[in-house]
Design a protein around this motif. Structure first.
Motif, PDB file in Angstrom:
ATOM      1  N   ARG A 119       0.820  -1.219   0.000  1.00  0.00           N
ATOM      2  CA  ARG A 119       0.000   0.000   0.000  1.00  0.00           C
ATOM      3  C   ARG A 119       0.854   1.271   0.000  1.00  0.00           C
ATOM      4  N   PRO A 120       1.881   1.399   0.896  1.00  0.00           N
ATOM      5  CA  PRO A 120       2.708   2.618   0.841  1.00  0.00           C
ATOM      6  C   PRO A 120       3.408   2.808  -0.500  1.00  0.00           C
ATOM      7  N   MET A 121       3.825   1.716  -1.134  1.00  0.00           N
ATOM      8  CA  MET A 121       4.472   1.859  -2.438  1.00  0.00           C
ATOM      9  C   MET A 121       3.490   2.369  -3.479  1.00  0.00           C
ATOM     10  N   LEU A 122       2.266   1.862  -3.456  1.00  0.00           N
ATOM     11  CA  LEU A 122       1.267   2.326  -4.407  1.00  0.00           C
ATOM     12  C   LEU A 122       0.961   3.806  -4.206  1.00  0.00           C
ATOM     13  N   VAL A 123       0.876   4.234  -2.924  1.00  0.00           N
ATOM     14  CA  VAL A 123       0.637   5.641  -2.638  1.00  0.00           C
ATOM     15  C   VAL A 123       1.827   6.487  -3.074  1.00  0.00           C
ATOM     16  N   ALA A 124       3.051   5.987  -2.836  1.00  0.00           N
ATOM     17  CA  ALA A 124       4.243   6.732  -3.239  1.00  0.00           C
ATOM     18  C   ALA A 124       4.303   6.905  -4.748  1.00  0.00           C
ATOM     19  N   TRP A 125       3.816   5.946  -5.493  1.00  0.00           N
ATOM     20  CA  TRP A 125       3.823   6.040  -6.954  1.00  0.00           C
ATOM     21  C   TRP A 125       2.730   6.979  -7.471  1.00  0.00           C
ATOM     22  N   SER A 126       1.626   7.049  -6.747  1.00  0.00           N
ATOM     23  CA  SER A 126       0.487   7.815  -7.254  1.00  0.00           C
ATOM     24  C   SER A 126       0.363   9.202  -6.644  1.00  0.00           C
ATOM     25  N   ASP A 127       0.609   9.327  -5.318  1.00  0.00           N
ATOM     26  CA  ASP A 127       0.438  10.613  -4.643  1.00  0.00           C
ATOM     27  C   ASP A 127       1.448  10.698  -3.500  1.00  0.00           C
ATOM     28  N   ALA A 128       2.708  10.904  -3.835  1.00  0.00           N
ATOM     29  CA  ALA A 128       3.788  10.853  -2.846  1.00  0.00           C
ATOM     30  C   ALA A 128       3.618  11.907  -1.758  1.00  0.00           C
TER      31      ALA A 128
END
Length: 261
Positions: A119-128
């Motif tokens: 989940r944190p990686m997906l957020v970092a890729w989409s809305d850091a």
């Protein structure tokens, strides 16, 4: 990282002393415990050294690099020497303990991938910018992802499957891995407590409580895994490598005297 020093002081350091005493007494458990302490120290100090935002955040941590490097080198030496001293034919734990340990290691790998890092990686890729832990310290963010997903997850998966299949080689990997996971659980729980006390934006009471429960479970499982090492089998193996000890070496001296006669 706040809170991890308390865990190192009150949990890891005493275990390091216990390992040293056991090694001095030629107990197999000492070398096994030392490897786990070495893995923990390597894992944490690599992040402490590499994960700093040296130029962006105020402080003088770079002046402590020689000290951190010394600990890192000692951890390497502890792991290598401990691993060499661990016999290949470790006494087998009860089958149920071995099966549970294998299942727990596989579950840890799954939890790290899907429960902690995905989940944190997906957020970092989409809305850091919306992720405080990434926006504030991107270097340790990706360093932890690299070490967990590139080292811990593969080793835990392979070792867990090996234990489930009753592979003897897997036991040798399971001891340092479970020991290090227990110590890391103590460290992460301590960090979680500090984060909640400081009202950190990324703090989570549920996650902290979960890590605390996992730590207790890991400690109980690791203790059950170590129990055979303190029995006759563990003592016998230690005596075989002790100068002037009993067991095989006593027999060898008798044979030498017989040959001389």
């Amino acid at each position: 990282m706040l809170g991890s020093d308390a865990a190192a002081l009150f949990a890891v350091a005493p275990l390091a002393v216990v390992a040293a005493v056991l090694v001095a007494r030629r107990q197999v458990a000492g070398a096994v415990l030392a490897t786990g302490v070495g893995v923990f120290a390597l894992y944490t100090h690599a992040q402490v050294i590499v994960g700093q935002e040296y130029l962006r955040l105020p402080g003088n941590v770079e002046r402590f690099f020689p000290l951190l490097l010394a600990v890192f080198l000692l951890a390497e030496a502890t792991l290598v020497l401990g691993w060499r001293a661990v016999p290949a034919d470790l006494p087998a734990p009860p089958r149920r303990v071995e099966r549970v340990a294998g299942g727990v290691l596989v579950a840890v790998a799954v939890l790290l991938v899907f429960g902690l890092h995905l989940r944190p990686m997906l957020v970092a890729w989409s809305d850091a910018a919306s992720l405080t832990e990434y926006a504030s310290s991107p270097t340790p963010f990706w360093l932890v992802k690299l070490m967990d997903l590139g080292i811990v997850v593969p080793v835990a998966t392979v070792t867990g499957i090996g234990l489930l299949r009753r592979a003897a080689w897997a036991r040798r990997f399971a001891y340092p891995l479970l020991t290090a996971c227990t110590l890391l659980g103590v460290s992460v729980t301590a960090m979680g407590v500090v984060m909640n006390l400081r009202s950190d934006p990324d703090a989570s009471l549920v996650l902290t409580a979960g890590f605390a429960a996992f730590t207790v479970a890991f400690a109980a499982l690791t203790a059950a895994l170590y129990r055979p090492l303190f029995g006759p089998a563990g003592t016998c193996q230690a005596q075989q490598v002790r100068p002037g000890g009993n067991g095989l070496e006593a027999g060898d001296r008798s044979a030498d005297r017989a040959q001389s006669r």
